[in-house]
Design a protein around this motif. Structure first.
Motif, short mmCIF file in Angstrom:
data_model
loop_
_atom_site.label_atom_id
_atom_site.label_comp_id
_atom_site.label_asym_id
_atom_site.label_seq_id
_atom_site.Cartn_x
_atom_site.Cartn_y
_atom_site.Cartn_z
N ALA A 185 -32.72 60.30 -2.01
CA ALA A 185 -33.71 61.14 -1.33
C ALA A 185 -35.07 61.06 -2.00
N THR A 186 -35.08 61.10 -3.32
CA THR A 186 -36.34 61.03 -4.04
C THR A 186 -37.02 59.69 -3.81
N ALA A 187 -36.25 58.61 -3.88
CA ALA A 187 -36.82 57.28 -3.62
C ALA A 187 -37.44 57.22 -2.23
N LYS A 188 -36.74 57.78 -1.26
CA LYS A 188 -37.28 57.77 0.11
C LYS A 188 -38.56 58.57 0.19
N ALA A 189 -38.60 59.72 -0.49
CA ALA A 189 -39.81 60.54 -0.48
C ALA A 189 -40.99 59.80 -1.10
N CYS A 190 -40.70 58.87 -2.00
CA CYS A 190 -41.75 58.06 -2.64
C CYS A 190 -42.09 56.81 -1.84
N GLY A 191 -41.46 56.64 -0.68
CA GLY A 191 -41.73 55.48 0.16
C GLY A 191 -40.90 54.26 -0.16
N TYR A 192 -39.75 54.47 -0.79
CA TYR A 192 -38.92 53.36 -1.24
C TYR A 192 -37.57 53.29 -0.53
N SER A 193 -37.10 52.07 -0.31
CA SER A 193 -35.71 51.82 0.07
C SER A 193 -34.90 51.69 -1.21
N SER A 194 -33.70 52.28 -1.21
CA SER A 194 -32.83 52.22 -2.39
C SER A 194 -31.90 51.01 -2.29
N ILE A 195 -31.92 50.18 -3.34
CA ILE A 195 -31.20 48.91 -3.31
C ILE A 195 -30.20 48.85 -4.47
N ASN A 196 -28.96 48.58 -4.16
CA ASN A 196 -27.96 48.28 -5.19
C ASN A 196 -27.59 46.81 -5.06
N GLN A 197 -26.35 46.45 -5.20
CA GLN A 197 -25.89 45.07 -5.05
C GLN A 197 -24.40 45.07 -4.74
N ASN A 198 -23.95 44.02 -4.05
CA ASN A 198 -22.51 43.90 -3.81
C ASN A 198 -21.90 42.72 -4.55
N VAL A 199 -22.74 41.91 -5.21
CA VAL A 199 -22.24 40.81 -6.04
C VAL A 199 -22.92 40.91 -7.40
N ASP A 200 -22.14 41.19 -8.42
CA ASP A 200 -22.66 41.37 -9.78
C ASP A 200 -22.25 40.18 -10.64
N SER A 201 -23.24 39.47 -11.17
CA SER A 201 -22.96 38.29 -12.00
C SER A 201 -22.38 38.67 -13.36
N VAL A 202 -22.55 39.91 -13.77
CA VAL A 202 -22.12 40.41 -15.08
C VAL A 202 -22.71 39.55 -16.20
N ASP A 203 -23.90 39.02 -15.96
CA ASP A 203 -24.51 38.13 -16.96
C ASP A 203 -24.87 38.85 -18.24
N TRP A 204 -25.05 40.15 -18.17
CA TRP A 204 -25.44 40.92 -19.36
C TRP A 204 -24.33 41.01 -20.40
N LYS A 205 -23.11 40.66 -20.01
CA LYS A 205 -21.99 40.68 -20.97
C LYS A 205 -21.93 39.43 -21.82
N ASP A 206 -22.78 38.43 -21.52
CA ASP A 206 -22.91 37.23 -22.37
C ASP A 206 -21.60 36.47 -22.52
N TYR A 207 -20.92 36.28 -21.38
CA TYR A 207 -19.67 35.51 -21.40
C TYR A 207 -19.91 34.00 -21.30
N GLY A 208 -21.13 33.59 -21.05
CA GLY A 208 -21.45 32.17 -20.93
C GLY A 208 -21.92 31.80 -19.54
N ALA A 209 -22.56 30.64 -19.42
CA ALA A 209 -23.13 30.20 -18.15
C ALA A 209 -22.06 29.98 -17.09
N ASP A 210 -20.95 29.35 -17.48
CA ASP A 210 -19.88 29.08 -16.51
C ASP A 210 -19.32 30.38 -15.94
N SER A 211 -19.22 31.39 -16.78
CA SER A 211 -18.71 32.68 -16.31
C SER A 211 -19.63 33.29 -15.26
N ILE A 212 -20.92 33.18 -15.46
CA ILE A 212 -21.88 33.70 -14.49
C ILE A 212 -21.70 33.00 -13.14
N ILE A 213 -21.63 31.69 -13.19
CA ILE A 213 -21.52 30.90 -11.95
C ILE A 213 -20.23 31.24 -11.21
#
Length: 279
Positions: A185-213
């Motif tokens: 609601a707050t994002a909308k009041a500020c003129g924003y669409s709220s965006i999440n994701q349905n595919v997470d690469s989990v790249d922040w866990k540092d499992y390696g390039a192949d894991s991301i792909i």
């Protein structure tokens, strides 16, 4: 009147010793007090003991209770690559070069702190034709904040990006993907669409390039209208990106920015966060 008779009878034994006019006065006073107490008691019976639900505090903006957008219904074989930018910028030049080689336009969700640290990076992203989007100012858990603080988290980041690019951002992603109805609601009041994701690469866990792909390519939710989450500043995202883009292209996908994917009016969002146009 019964009450008056009772009061009068109470004072009759004393009438021989006390002036009768004084007694009449006292009777009137007592009668008035009794009537007042009765009225107060009757009034108390009609005052509600709890607050009516209609008067409970509410957000100051009118909004539909809804999820953020996780993906978008479309017949086109397009996906939106998104990068959350809240860490370093040491890999950004390489990421931009790889994206250019694939003619891929993407969306960078930037935090206000990152904007302050790396203004040249903001300019480079903007100059390359990618979309800048809002990731809050200080990367806070938005549901834990008051409405005013949520607005300030969004709008301060907005102001910092606008000062550098004269661009009004329109997409917001909550840090940590931490959402609530009030955050949307707050994002909308500020003129924003709220965006999440349905595919997470989990790249922040540092499992390696192949894991991301493999994480992205094997995700069952990968399909038309998918929103894919990556991070610049993660250890292996740069190494994975070229191959990942090639694999997605081989599956027939092309890449669009969030603003080119989502609907901003006449839409519904189902229980999975998938956005559908109303036709």
């Amino acid at each position: 009147m019964k009450i008056f008779e009772n009061i009068t009878s109470f004072f009759l034994p004393l009438s021989q010793d006390i002036n009768s006019s004084y007694m009449r006065t006292m009777s009137v006073v007592l009668l008035t007090a009794v009537c007042f107490c009765s009225a107060v008691h009757a009034r108390a019976q009609i005052i509600p003991t709890s607050r009516n639900a209609d008067t409970a505090p509410a957000l100051s903006t009118n909004y539909r209770s809804e999820l953020p957008i996780y993906s978008v219904e479309t017949e086109q074989p397009i996906v939106a690559l998104t990068f959350d930018a809240a860490w370093g910028d040491e890999d950004l030049a390489d990421i931009l070069t790889i994206l250019e080689a694939h003619n891929a336009k993407v969306t960078f969700f930037v935090s206000g702190d990152w904007v302050d640290k790396y203004p040249d990076a903001i300019q480079a992203i903007h100059a390359a034709g990618h979309e800048l989007a809002n990731h809050g100012t200080n990367h806070k858990h938005m549901p834990n904040l008051s409405e005013n603080d949520r607005m300030e988290e969004i709008m301060e980041c907005h102001r910092r990006v606008y000062a550098l690019t004269q661009t009004n951002m329109t997409a917001f992603r909550a840090p940590y993907s931490d959402w609530s109805d009030a955050v949307v609601a707050t994002a909308k009041a500020c003129g924003y669409s709220s965006i999440n994701q349905n595919v997470d690469s989990v790249d922040w866990k540092d499992y390696g390039a192949d894991s991301i792909i493999e994480t992205v390519m094997n995700d069952p939710d990968l399909g038309n209208g998918a929103i894919i989450l990556l991070h610049n500043g993660a250890a292996y995202t740069r190494d994975a990106l070229d191959t990942l883009l090639s694999r997605l292209e081989a599956e027939g996908y092309s890449f669009v920015r969030i603003s080119d994917l989502i609907y901003t009016e006449d839409y519904t969002i189902d229980h999975t966060g998938r956005q559908f146009p109303i036709t």
